[in-house]
Design an enzyme around this catalytic site. Structure first.
Site, PDB file in Angstrom:
ATOM      1  CG  HIS A  81     -10.024   0.889   8.276  1.00  0.00           C
ATOM      2  ND1 HIS A  81     -10.688  -0.117   7.837  1.00  0.00           N
ATOM      3  CD2 HIS A  81      -9.176   0.859   7.131  1.00  0.00           C
ATOM      4  CE1 HIS A  81     -10.267  -1.062   6.988  1.00  0.00           C
ATOM      5  NE2 HIS A  81      -9.181  -0.308   6.726  1.00  0.00           N
ATOM      6  CB  THR A 113     -11.812   5.933  10.257  1.00  0.00           C
ATOM      7  OG1 THR A 113     -11.078   5.369   9.712  1.00  0.00           O
ATOM      8  CG2 THR A 113     -12.445   7.408   9.425  1.00  0.00           C
ATOM      9  NE  ARG A 145       8.386   2.056  14.962  1.00  0.00           N
ATOM     10  CZ  ARG A 145       8.493   3.280  15.537  1.00  0.00           C
ATOM     11  NH1 ARG A 145       8.968   4.130  14.553  1.00  0.00           N
ATOM     12  NH2 ARG A 145       8.398   3.350  16.711  1.00  0.00           N
ATOM     13  CD  GLU A 151      -6.985  -7.804   1.859  1.00  0.00           C
ATOM     14  OE1 GLU A 151      -8.078  -7.662   2.177  1.00  0.00           O
ATOM     15  OE2 GLU A 151      -6.022  -7.108   1.931  1.00  0.00           O
ATOM     16  CE1 TYR A 190      -4.068   1.766   0.379  1.00  0.00           C
ATOM     17  CE2 TYR A 190      -2.995   3.068   1.993  1.00  0.00           C
ATOM     18  CZ  TYR A 190      -4.199   2.963   1.199  1.00  0.00           C
ATOM     19  OH  TYR A 190      -4.902   4.277   1.034  1.00  0.00           O
ATOM     20  CG  ASN A 239       3.081  -9.145  12.412  1.00  0.00           C
ATOM     21  OD1 ASN A 239       3.134  -8.652  11.540  1.00  0.00           O
ATOM     22  ND2 ASN A 239       2.165  -9.289  13.183  1.00  0.00           N
TER      23      ASN A 239
END
Length: 166
Positions: A91, A89, A129, A61, A28, A115
């Protein structure tokens, strides 16, 4: 400040047979994702692991792709990569919590997962990071997956038996 702290990092495990890692990345934020991938590839190469990278639309996903690969393909471990930056928000909380929870559940079922999905407040935090010369969270996620693969191989074939112990 966390960047000034010193942390102990386990040495990478050594393997007597090849390791195949699947890196599942949500690109993204392309530049952040590319740095995470670079870090993961570098660490995997140091351990002699083979890496395949696949992309998915978003952080939610990533666990689904890893679950499919665990069922349908032959990988020793998985590296989950992506970045979620807090917005206006709720989300953010949903994506962070649900992706992390799903990865944890897959790990509890035996998948060897590192992860490296960043959950940050802003872009500068993500950049530090993700930077392989900075905190290298992509490399850290690959190292975590490799350590779990090593444990899995160490304990493979050992059985506890069933029923009562004498």
């Amino acid at each position: 400040m966390a960047s000034a702290e010193q942390h102990y990092i386990l040495p990478l495990p050594q393997f007597d047979r090849p390791v195949r890692l699947l890196v599942v990345v949500a690109p993204y934020y392309r530049d952040i994702a590319d740095n995470l991938i670079k870090g993961a590839r570098t660490v995997a190469a140091k351990a002699g692991a083979e890496v395949e990278v696949v992309e998915v639309p978003g952080a939610l996903e990533v666990p689904s792709a890893i679950a499919m690969a665990e069922r349908l393909a032959k990988y020793d471990g998985y590296v989950a990569l992506g970045c979620v930056i807090r917005g206006e928000t709720t989300h953010y909380e949903t994506v962070c919590n649900d992706s992390s929870r799903a990865l944890s559940l897959l790990g509890l079922q035996g998948a060897c997962i590192g992860n490296g999905i960043l959950t940050v407040e802003n872009r500068p935090q993500a950049e530090v990071r993700a930077d392989p010369e900075g905190q290298d969270k992509g490399g850290g996620a690959a190292a975590a997956a490799l350590h779990l693969v090593a444990l899995s191989r160490k304990w493979a074939g050992q059985t506890k038996g069933i029923g009562f112990r004498a």
